[in-house]
Design a protein around this motif. Structure first.
Motif, PDB file in Angstrom:
ATOM      1  N   ARG A  90       0.744  -1.060  -0.084  1.00 30.14           N
ATOM      2  CA  ARG A  90       0.053   0.077   0.064  1.00 30.14           C
ATOM      3  C   ARG A  90       0.745   1.187  -0.085  1.00 30.14           C
ATOM      4  O   ARG A  90       0.549   2.292  -0.749  1.00 30.14           O
ATOM      5  N   VAL A  91       1.923   1.316   0.853  1.00 33.74           N
ATOM      6  CA  VAL A  91       2.806   2.568   0.902  1.00 33.74           C
ATOM      7  C   VAL A  91       3.404   2.743  -0.817  1.00 33.74           C
ATOM      8  O   VAL A  91       3.159   3.756  -1.266  1.00 33.74           O
ATOM      9  N   ALA A  92       3.827   1.603  -1.303  1.00 32.21           N
ATOM     10  CA  ALA A  92       4.423   1.754  -2.769  1.00 32.21           C
ATOM     11  C   ALA A  92       3.290   2.149  -3.595  1.00 32.21           C
ATOM     12  O   ALA A  92       3.544   3.151  -4.427  1.00 32.21           O
ATOM     13  N   GLU A  93       1.848   1.685  -3.401  1.00 35.57           N
ATOM     14  CA  GLU A  93       0.844   2.273  -4.319  1.00 35.57           C
ATOM     15  C   GLU A  93       0.548   3.534  -4.088  1.00 35.57           C
ATOM     16  O   GLU A  93       0.660   4.410  -5.179  1.00 35.57           O
ATOM     17  N   ASP A  94       0.577   4.003  -2.906  1.00 35.05           N
ATOM     18  CA  ASP A  94       0.014   5.430  -2.456  1.00 35.05           C
ATOM     19  C   ASP A  94       1.119   6.422  -3.175  1.00 35.05           C
ATOM     20  O   ASP A  94       0.656   7.511  -3.509  1.00 35.05           O
ATOM     21  N   TYR A  95       2.446   6.116  -2.613  1.00 40.15           N
ATOM     22  CA  TYR A  95       3.455   7.179  -3.082  1.00 40.15           C
ATOM     23  C   TYR A  95       3.606   7.185  -4.492  1.00 40.15           C
ATOM     24  O   TYR A  95       4.131   7.907  -4.986  1.00 40.15           O
ATOM     25  N   ALA A  96       3.533   6.001  -5.361  1.00 40.84           N
ATOM     26  CA  ALA A  96       3.797   5.808  -6.590  1.00 40.84           C
ATOM     27  C   ALA A  96       2.769   6.799  -7.321  1.00 40.84           C
ATOM     28  O   ALA A  96       3.031   7.574  -8.175  1.00 40.84           O
ATOM     29  N   THR A  97       1.425   6.842  -6.797  1.00 44.74           N
ATOM     30  CA  THR A  97       0.383   7.469  -7.495  1.00 44.74           C
ATOM     31  C   THR A  97       0.672   9.174  -7.084  1.00 44.74           C
ATOM     32  O   THR A  97       0.528   9.753  -8.014  1.00 44.74           O
ATOM     33  N   VAL A  98       1.216   9.353  -5.891  1.00 46.86           N
ATOM     34  CA  VAL A  98       1.797  10.902  -5.744  1.00 46.86           C
ATOM     35  C   VAL A  98       2.678  11.225  -6.829  1.00 46.86           C
ATOM     36  O   VAL A  98       2.624  12.114  -7.240  1.00 46.86           O
ATOM     37  N   ASP A  99       3.712  10.333  -7.087  1.00 48.00           N
ATOM     38  CA  ASP A  99       4.769  10.524  -7.796  1.00 48.00           C
ATOM     39  C   ASP A  99       4.321  10.831  -9.288  1.00 48.00           C
ATOM     40  O   ASP A  99       4.575  11.790  -9.996  1.00 48.00           O
ATOM     41  N   ALA A 100       3.260   9.951  -9.511  1.00 50.34           N
ATOM     42  CA  ALA A 100       2.749   9.953 -10.951  1.00 50.34           C
ATOM     43  C   ALA A 100       2.110  11.402 -11.319  1.00 50.34           C
ATOM     44  O   ALA A 100       2.223  12.157 -12.187  1.00 50.34           O
ATOM     45  N   LEU A 101       1.057  11.816 -10.287  1.00 49.84           N
ATOM     46  CA  LEU A 101       0.503  12.874 -10.262  1.00 49.84           C
ATOM     47  C   LEU A 101       1.279  14.234 -10.411  1.00 49.84           C
ATOM     48  O   LEU A 101       0.957  15.388 -10.614  1.00 49.84           O
ATOM     49  N   SER A 102       2.563  14.162  -9.491  1.00 46.99           N
ATOM     50  CA  SER A 102       3.460  15.237  -9.301  1.00 46.99           C
ATOM     51  C   SER A 102       4.512  15.287 -10.180  1.00 46.99           C
ATOM     52  O   SER A 102       5.379  16.044 -10.221  1.00 46.99           O
ATOM     53  N   ASP A 103       4.479  14.410 -11.322  1.00 51.31           N
ATOM     54  CA  ASP A 103       5.562  14.489 -12.436  1.00 51.31           C
ATOM     55  C   ASP A 103       6.797  14.006 -11.813  1.00 51.31           C
ATOM     56  O   ASP A 103       7.872  14.751 -12.052  1.00 51.31           O
ATOM     57  N   GLY A 104       6.787  12.996 -10.868  1.00 47.78           N
ATOM     58  CA  GLY A 104       8.164  12.659 -10.154  1.00 47.78           C
ATOM     59  C   GLY A 104       8.792  13.402  -9.146  1.00 47.78           C
ATOM     60  O   GLY A 104       9.784  13.212  -8.782  1.00 47.78           O
ATOM     61  N   ARG A 105       7.918  13.841  -8.431  1.00 53.35           N
ATOM     62  CA  ARG A 105       8.560  14.971  -7.494  1.00 53.35           C
ATOM     63  C   ARG A 105       8.408  14.315  -5.835  1.00 53.35           C
ATOM     64  O   ARG A 105       8.735  14.650  -4.902  1.00 53.35           O
ATOM     65  N   CYS A 106       7.984  13.048  -5.661  1.00 51.08           N
ATOM     66  CA  CYS A 106       7.579  12.266  -4.761  1.00 51.08           C
ATOM     67  C   CYS A 106       8.884  11.653  -4.171  1.00 51.08           C
ATOM     68  O   CYS A 106       9.449  10.758  -5.067  1.00 51.08           O
ATOM     69  N   GLU A 107       9.089  11.643  -2.882  1.00 52.38           N
ATOM     70  CA  GLU A 107      10.257  10.413  -2.323  1.00 52.38           C
ATOM     71  C   GLU A 107       9.740   9.937  -0.873  1.00 52.38           C
ATOM     72  O   GLU A 107       8.795  10.908  -0.269  1.00 52.38           O
ATOM     73  N   ILE A 108      10.134   8.878  -0.578  1.00 53.67           N
ATOM     74  CA  ILE A 108       9.678   8.145   0.488  1.00 53.67           C
ATOM     75  C   ILE A 108      10.820   8.406   1.503  1.00 53.67           C
ATOM     76  O   ILE A 108      11.852   7.759   1.237  1.00 53.67           O
ATOM     77  N   VAL A 109      10.667   8.751   2.613  1.00 50.42           N
ATOM     78  CA  VAL A 109      11.491   8.603   3.898  1.00 50.42           C
ATOM     79  C   VAL A 109      10.958   7.762   4.995  1.00 50.42           C
ATOM     80  O   VAL A 109       9.665   7.574   5.360  1.00 50.42           O
ATOM     81  N   VAL A 110      11.666   6.539   5.214  1.00 46.00           N
ATOM     82  CA  VAL A 110      10.975   5.443   6.015  1.00 46.00           C
ATOM     83  C   VAL A 110      11.677   5.601   7.284  1.00 46.00           C
ATOM     84  O   VAL A 110      12.849   5.784   7.452  1.00 46.00           O
ATOM     85  N   GLY A 111      10.978   5.100   8.354  1.00 46.79           N
ATOM     86  CA  GLY A 111      11.670   4.921   9.728  1.00 46.79           C
ATOM     87  C   GLY A 111      10.765   3.882  10.533  1.00 46.79           C
ATOM     88  O   GLY A 111       9.573   3.487  10.055  1.00 46.79           O
ATOM     89  N   ARG A 112      11.158   3.585  11.726  1.00 50.15           N
ATOM     90  CA  ARG A 112      10.292   2.751  12.620  1.00 50.15           C
ATOM     91  C   ARG A 112       9.286   3.194  13.336  1.00 50.15           C
ATOM     92  O   ARG A 112       8.126   2.680  13.686  1.00 50.15           O
TER      93      ARG A 112
END
Length: 160
Positions: A90-112
């Motif tokens: 779900r994380v990959a899908e959600d942020y891939a959608t944001v990335d597509a909508l924003s023309d590649g401007r999304c990045e994910i920072v992960v933590g525990r």
């Protein structure tokens, strides 16, 4: 040097007026601040993720998508995505959608996300399992974001 804007979506009482913004007002203020940051040349906006606490940003990809629609240059990022508690697919899908909508401007920072132990309880997890949950989730997330077909034999990540 790069300058970014970060919000954890905290809801606090204004010390001068005594007023407290609603969740809707707080979300709108974050989006407005990010739009202004984009206009003045900030490099990124970073939205924190919290659940079950006095913070409004439990769904950073939704907030980042709204920001993406109001901005053109600024990087849309997290601060942080709680990888040990979330479904990495779900994380990959959600942020891939944001990335597509924003023309590649999304990045994910992960933590525990161990600062608030109550988050683990809320998700039906144990803090003692956070290292293993995090490691497996990040490994899968990296594979999912590679764009290649993924076959996953993992055992830790499953619905609580």
């Amino acid at each position: 040097m790069k300058i970014g804007l970060m919000s954890l979506g905290d809801q606090v009482t204004d010390p001068v007026t005594g007023a407290r913004a609603s969740a809707a007002e707080r979300h709108r203020a974050i989006v407005d601040a990010a739009a202004l940051a984009d206009e003045v040349g900030f490099s990124g906006v970073y939205i924190g993720e919290h659940h079950g606490l006095e913070y409004t940003t439990s769904a950073p990809p939704v907030v980042l998508a709204a920001i993406g629609e109001r901005t053109r240059r600024i990087t849309l990022s997290t601060a942080v995505t709680l990888a040990a508690n979330l479904d990495p697919v779900r994380v990959a899908e959600d942020y891939a959608t944001v990335d597509a909508l924003s023309d590649g401007r999304c990045e994910i920072v992960v933590g525990r996300g161990n600062f608030f132990v109550s988050t683990y309880t809320l998700f039906g997890r144990r803090i003692e399992d956070s290292h293993e949950l995090f490691a497996e989730s990040v490994e899968l997330l990296v594979q999912l974001c590679s764009g290649k077909t993924v076959t996953w034999p993992g055992s830790v990540h499953r619905a609580p």
